[in-house]
Design an enzyme around this catalytic site. Structure first.
Site, PDB file in Angstrom:
ATOM      1  N   LYS A 199       0.564 -12.974  -2.078  1.00 58.48           N
ATOM      2  CA  LYS A 199       1.058 -13.181  -0.729  1.00 58.48           C
ATOM      3  C   LYS A 199       0.151 -11.756   0.355  1.00 58.48           C
ATOM      4  O   LYS A 199       0.408 -10.793  -0.115  1.00 58.48           O
ATOM      5  CB  LYS A 199       2.473 -12.713  -0.461  1.00 58.48           C
ATOM      6  N   GLY A 251       1.511  -1.427   0.081  1.00 58.01           N
ATOM      7  CA  GLY A 251       1.550  -1.226   1.479  1.00 58.01           C
ATOM      8  C   GLY A 251       1.957  -0.003   2.130  1.00 58.01           C
ATOM      9  O   GLY A 251       1.790   1.395   1.291  1.00 58.01           O
ATOM     10  N   SER A 252       3.403   0.398   2.605  1.00 57.18           N
ATOM     11  CA  SER A 252       4.113   1.115   2.861  1.00 57.18           C
ATOM     12  C   SER A 252       5.288   1.827   1.975  1.00 57.18           C
ATOM     13  O   SER A 252       5.141   0.913   1.262  1.00 57.18           O
ATOM     14  CB  SER A 252       4.824   0.591   4.356  1.00 57.18           C
ATOM     15  N   THR A 253       5.434   2.685   2.520  1.00 57.06           N
ATOM     16  CA  THR A 253       6.131   3.431   1.448  1.00 57.06           C
ATOM     17  C   THR A 253       7.325   2.965   1.134  1.00 57.06           C
ATOM     18  O   THR A 253       8.440   2.269   0.365  1.00 57.06           O
ATOM     19  CB  THR A 253       6.121   4.723   1.312  1.00 57.06           C
ATOM     20  N   GLY A 256       7.495  -0.104  -0.672  1.00 56.35           N
ATOM     21  CA  GLY A 256       7.590   0.208  -2.386  1.00 56.35           C
ATOM     22  C   GLY A 256       8.224   0.855  -2.609  1.00 56.35           C
ATOM     23  O   GLY A 256       9.208   0.464  -3.497  1.00 56.35           O
ATOM     24  N   GLU A 273       1.240   0.901  -5.025  1.00 58.63           N
ATOM     25  CA  GLU A 273       0.224   1.760  -3.987  1.00 58.63           C
ATOM     26  C   GLU A 273       0.444   1.961  -2.739  1.00 58.63           C
ATOM     27  O   GLU A 273       0.255   1.581  -2.626  1.00 58.63           O
ATOM     28  CB  GLU A 273      -1.221   1.060  -4.534  1.00 58.63           C
ATOM     29  N   CYS A 307      -5.014   3.423   3.400  1.00 57.20           N
ATOM     30  CA  CYS A 307      -4.147   4.964   2.827  1.00 57.20           C
ATOM     31  C   CYS A 307      -4.540   6.247   2.358  1.00 57.20           C
ATOM     32  O   CYS A 307      -3.827   7.464   2.791  1.00 57.20           O
ATOM     33  CB  CYS A 307      -3.638   4.090   1.643  1.00 57.20           C
ATOM     34  N   GLU A 404       2.371   9.587   8.131  1.00 60.07           N
ATOM     35  CA  GLU A 404       1.148   8.821   7.893  1.00 60.07           C
ATOM     36  C   GLU A 404       0.976   7.765   9.214  1.00 60.07           C
ATOM     37  O   GLU A 404       1.838   6.932   9.517  1.00 60.07           O
ATOM     38  CB  GLU A 404       0.943   7.371   6.807  1.00 60.07           C
TER      39      GLU A 404
END
Length: 492
Positions: A199, A251-253, A256, A273, A307, A404
């Site tokens: 996706k 993507g974002s933490t 995740g 990641e 990132c 971030e």
């Protein structure tokens, strides 16, 4: 062009005169964008059962580019079933040498259509054409080429004498490097014998759909690669699907964490990641002009949508003023504007939502007492734009030093001793990347050994190679992508 009174004989510019760059736009005609795109399932483009569609826009001018289907639960199920059938009947049993031929073929086609992909990536993402042309697309082709070579050598990768593929890989990628993240995910999965349901990000689906055409051109067996466009709900449905054996996410933490919770208690293998807040450490013995170029590349490449960006600059006090002076001079020469102009250094922010986040955090930095500086910069009237920004007077407690931002915003801190530099660099919930600038090899190794970061660059920044592993510690995720290490997450 320079003014007539500022030139010497032969129309050469006088010393000290700045040259204006004439527009040098890349042609949009090299890529044909359809008005509407369907899902790519089982080797063919298929209308979404959900009937829902999403409009993707050009972030440089906010003009619509195309409508794409939004996959629902039934569509996800069809894609996973197709991937399972392809794994069981075709791709899994296929000899590695034969799988490698397909990957080599994909790599060659990508190289042949590089200009087309570069233009489409710039239009859909907003990044400068010189980055997509010179960095993104060549690396994409290189990743498929590299992993094609591993396909028949898995027994020698260090994961046992007879490593086996997991099965169906559910992969979700971000919008900052749409095609490159696709390559990072799909290439090792296919090389190891897995099939894929991927996706792409909601705002940048077009190069993934063009890649589906490459799969058709390469005669890749039906169902080996499936592309499902959609928003967050599509991704959540995919990673939670019981037919997926592997989840790979970049993507974002925050997302995740959600994926880790969903996969907990299941047999799914997961690699994540996630975000980063990389430290770029400049010692007093560094080659300062070289370091300044690395600082600029570290934070302003891809508008800071990286990132592993070097968003925290740590400079030794004795050279801090000189570094800042040179840095501001260099940043003042960056060119912001049309992403398709070959002279552009800084393109558009990818979306209105991301621009709002950047503005919010930059405003917080000023409210907390940090000093903001940006060069004189005329922003286009339409599109999503933010000027390159440098914050000084930043402390470790400031949000701009801890969170971030994912934009062209640099926070500058100083240090006196190597021990202080390492302490400040490691004082972050993230652990993805770092850079060290020094002419002393011993100092470089001493610092690198103490940094809690997945990758440490020496006298450079943002250098990538398909043979080199990439990944982080702490809230930057777990698992590695790239190199021999990138095979492990797809083998059992």
């Amino acid at each position: 062009m320079a003014d007539d009174d500022a030139t010497t004989a032969g129309n050469r510019p006088a010393l000290g005169t700045a040259l204006e760059y004439a527009p040098a736009p890349e042609s949009r005609s090299v890529v044909a964008i359809r008005d509407s795109y369907d899902l790519f399932i089982d080797g063919v483009f298929t209308p979404a059962k959900s009937g829902e569609r999403i409009t993707t826009v050009n972030p440089a001018d906010e003009q619509p580019l195309a409508e794409v289907a939004a996959a629902g639960e039934e569509d996800v199920d069809l894609a996973v079933v197709a991937a399972r059938r392809a794994f069981d009947e075709v791709w899994g049993p296929m000899p590695g040498a034969e799988r490698g031929k397909y990957l080599f073929r994909i790599s060659r086609i990508l190289a042949e259509r590089a200009r087309e992909f570069a233009v489409l990536e710039s239009l859909d993402n907003g990044k400068p054409i010189k980055e997509t042309r010179d960095v993104d697309i060549p690396l994409v082709a290189a990743h498929f080429f590299y992993y094609a070579g591993w396909a028949d050598k898995l027994a020698h990768a260090g994961y046992g004498p007879d490593p086996r593929p997991l099965g169906v890989a559910a992969q979700v990628i971000p919008w900052n490097f749409p095609l490159l993240m696709l390559a990072w995910k799909i290439a090792p999965a296919l090389a190891t014998g897995n099939t894929v349901v991927l996706k792409p990000a909601e705002t940048t689906p077009l190069t993934a759909l063009l890649f589906a055409e490459v799969c058709q051109e390469a005669d890749l067996p039906a169902g080996v690669v499936n592309i499902l466009t959609g928003a967050g709900a599509t991704g959540r449905t995919l990673v939670a699907h019981p037919g997926a054996d592997k989840v790979a996410f970049t993507g974002s933490t925050a997302v995740g964490r959600e994926i880790a919770r969903v996969a907990a208690g299941t047999a799914k293998r997961v690699t994540l990641e996630l975000g980063g807040k990389g430290a770029n450490i400049v010692y007093d013995d560094a080659a300062l002009d070289q370091a300044v170029e690395g600082i600029v590349s570290g934070i302003f490449f891809n508008q800071g949508h990286v990132c592993c960006a070097g968003s925290r600059l740590l400079v030794q006090e004795s050279v801090a003023d000189e570094v800042l002076e040179r840095l501001k001079t260099r940043v003042s020469r960056l060119r912001l504007g049309d992403p398709l102009d070959k002279n552009t250094d800084i393109g558009a922010i990818n979306s209105a939502a991301q621009l709002d986040r950047i503005r919010d955090l930059a405003g917080t930095g000023q409210a907390e007492g940090a000093e903001s500086w940006s060069p004189a910069c005329d922003l286009p009237e339409r599109g999503y734009w933010f000027p390159p920004t440098v914050f000084t007077g930043v402390s470790q407690s400031h949000r701009i030093a801890r969170e971030e931002i994912f934009g062209p915003v640099l926070s500058v801190l100083t240090f006196r001793t190597p021990e202080e530099a390492v302490t400040k660099a490691n004082n972050t919930p993230y652990g993805l990347s770092a850079g060290v600038w020094t002419e002393k090899g011993s100092r470089m190794l001493w610092t690198a050994n103490r940094l809690r970061a997945g990758i440490v660059w020496s006298n450079t920044f943002n250098k990538f190679d398909p043979a080199s592993p990439f990944g982080g510690y702490k809230e930057s995720g777990y698992g590695r992508e790239g190199g021999r290490h990138g095979l492990e997450g797809y083998l059992v």
